[in-house]
Write an enzyme that holds these catalytic residues in place. Structure first.
Site, mmCIF file in Angstrom:
data_model
loop_
_atom_site.group_PDB
_atom_site.id
_atom_site.type_symbol
_atom_site.label_atom_id
_atom_site.label_comp_id
_atom_site.label_asym_id
_atom_site.label_seq_id
_atom_site.Cartn_x
_atom_site.Cartn_y
_atom_site.Cartn_z
ATOM 1 N N ASN A 124 0.472 -0.094 -7.228
ATOM 2 C CA ASN A 124 0.958 -1.056 -6.225
ATOM 3 C C ASN A 124 -0.127 -1.212 -5.169
ATOM 4 O O ASN A 124 -0.309 -0.340 -4.322
ATOM 5 C CB ASN A 124 2.260 -0.536 -5.594
ATOM 6 C CG ASN A 124 2.770 -1.465 -4.504
ATOM 7 O OD1 ASN A 124 2.241 -2.557 -4.318
ATOM 8 N ND2 ASN A 124 3.787 -1.030 -3.776
ATOM 9 N N TRP A 125 -0.837 -2.320 -5.251
ATOM 10 C CA TRP A 125 -1.956 -2.537 -4.316
ATOM 11 C C TRP A 125 -1.489 -3.007 -2.940
ATOM 12 O O TRP A 125 -2.305 -3.135 -2.019
ATOM 13 C CB TRP A 125 -2.933 -3.579 -4.890
ATOM 14 C CG TRP A 125 -3.746 -3.065 -6.040
ATOM 15 C CD1 TRP A 125 -3.770 -1.774 -6.530
ATOM 16 C CD2 TRP A 125 -4.672 -3.816 -6.834
ATOM 17 N NE1 TRP A 125 -4.652 -1.684 -7.585
ATOM 18 C CE2 TRP A 125 -5.215 -2.927 -7.788
ATOM 19 C CE3 TRP A 125 -5.088 -5.145 -6.845
ATOM 20 C CZ2 TRP A 125 -6.166 -3.336 -8.737
ATOM 21 C CZ3 TRP A 125 -6.026 -5.553 -7.775
ATOM 22 C CH2 TRP A 125 -6.563 -4.650 -8.723
ATOM 23 N N LYS A 126 -0.206 -3.336 -2.821
ATOM 24 C CA LYS A 126 0.325 -3.839 -1.547
ATOM 25 C C LYS A 126 -0.531 -5.034 -1.082
ATOM 26 O O LYS A 126 -1.008 -5.798 -1.911
ATOM 27 C CB LYS A 126 0.419 -2.712 -0.518
ATOM 28 C CG LYS A 126 1.167 -1.498 -1.102
ATOM 29 C CD LYS A 126 1.500 -0.433 -0.125
ATOM 30 C CE LYS A 126 2.246 0.702 -0.839
ATOM 31 N NZ LYS A 126 2.717 1.756 0.051
ATOM 32 N N GLU A 175 11.087 6.627 -4.321
ATOM 33 C CA GLU A 175 9.998 6.747 -3.350
ATOM 34 C C GLU A 175 10.576 7.184 -2.006
ATOM 35 O O GLU A 175 11.014 6.325 -1.211
ATOM 36 C CB GLU A 175 9.292 5.400 -3.166
ATOM 37 C CG GLU A 175 8.626 4.877 -4.415
ATOM 38 C CD GLU A 175 7.497 3.900 -4.087
ATOM 39 O OE1 GLU A 175 6.370 4.171 -4.486
ATOM 40 O OE2 GLU A 175 7.742 2.893 -3.407
HETATM 41 P P1 13P Z 1 1.131 5.750 -1.447
HETATM 42 O O1 13P Z 1 0.799 6.206 -2.855
HETATM 43 O O2 13P Z 1 -0.001 5.147 -0.725
HETATM 44 O O3 13P Z 1 1.840 6.849 -0.702
HETATM 45 O O4 13P Z 1 2.201 4.555 -1.603
HETATM 46 C C1 13P Z 1 3.308 4.753 -2.404
HETATM 47 C C2 13P Z 1 3.991 3.458 -2.597
HETATM 48 O O5 13P Z 1 4.576 2.916 -1.674
HETATM 49 C C3 13P Z 1 3.900 2.826 -3.922
HETATM 50 O O6 13P Z 1 4.800 1.763 -4.026
#
Ligand code: 13P
Length: 246
Positions: free
Chosen positions: A7-9, A161
């Site tokens: 998930n690159w956001k 999550e």
């Molecule tokens: P991180 O791996 O940066 O903690 O993010 C997790 C996340 O939100 C994946 O959707």
């Protein structure tokens, strides 16, 4: 089946994303039982899909609207996501719930819309630190999962999550992950019947190459939804290898 999803956001520009694809593809050999997906920002979906097509890597969107089309400025429909080559869509990420007011009611519609467009919904659930400290983890998860009541007619993945573990460098420990995943499995069986036994449950929250092996060894963990560490192609390739060798 194991699943590793990046998930690159809201990160990466075209040249960086393109470099990621070349380096990752060079270091990746598909294995039948391990599914790999990249969820870039929607503006990069077609590009990434085109670069990775035929290499055993699928693309997911990070969000989608439930309406098929219309006057929804700034939104992207499930049909458009499918049209951009995606096979799935992340839904209900905590950042969308917290910063964009996404409710369970809306998510129920989004899950149904995704499935009706043959997109795999990856439904994210998880509690805040305050909710955990108040011992509300299970009730929060139960409510978030209840969107699947009566809507799930096709394949679905779930990602647990815990919000306090996202981007903090603080992963849940093995016992916390096991308890949550075990509870999710039981709920999925109640909601979906026999189909609930085979829904992959991914863990997300500060997963990186160095801790993924031990997270994957926790019972009922089918893989990971990776944020920050997924933008490094070599680290992501290492995580995929860990899943392939597990
Ligand atoms: P991180 O791996 O940066 O903690 O993010 C997790 C996340 O939100 C994946 O959707």
């Amino acid at each position: 089946m194991r699943c590793v999803v990046a998930n690159w956001k809201m990160n990466l520009l075209f040249p960086e994303a393109s470099n990621f694809c070349s380096t990752f593809a060079e270091n990746y050999n598909p294995v039948e039982d391990v599914r790999v997906a990249i969820a870039p920002p929607s503006i990069l979906l077609w590009t990434i899909h085109s670069q990775l097509r035929g290499r055993g890597i699928t693309t997911f969107a990070q969000n989608g609207h439930f309406e098929p089309k219309g006057a929804f400025t700034g939104e992207v429909s499930m049909a458009q996501i499918r049209d951009a080559g995606c096979s799935g869509v992340i839904l209900g990420h905590s950042e969308r719930r917290q910063q964009f007011g996404e409710t369970d009611e809306v998510l129920a519609k989004k899950v149904a819309a995704a499935q009706s467009h043959k997109l795999l919904p990856l439904l994210c659930i998880g509690e805040t630190l305050v909710e955990r400290e108040r011992e509300q983890t299970f009730s929060v998860i139960k409510t978030q999962l209840s969107v699947l009541k009566g809507v799930s007619s096709g394949p679905i993945w779930v990602a647990y999550e815990p919000i306090w573990a996202i981007g903090t460098g603080r992963t849940a420990d093995g016992r916390q992950i096991h308890e949550a995943h075990h509870f999710i499995r039981e709920e999925l069986r109640v909601l979906l019947g026999e189909a609930g036994s085979s829904v992959p449950i991914l863990y997300g929250g500060s997963v990186k190459a160095s801790n993924f092996g031990s997270i994957l060894s926790v019972p009922q963990v089918s893989g990971a939804l990776v944020g920050g560490a997924s933008m490094d192609p070599l680290a992501f390739a290492e995580m995929v290898k860990t899943a392939q060798e597990a």
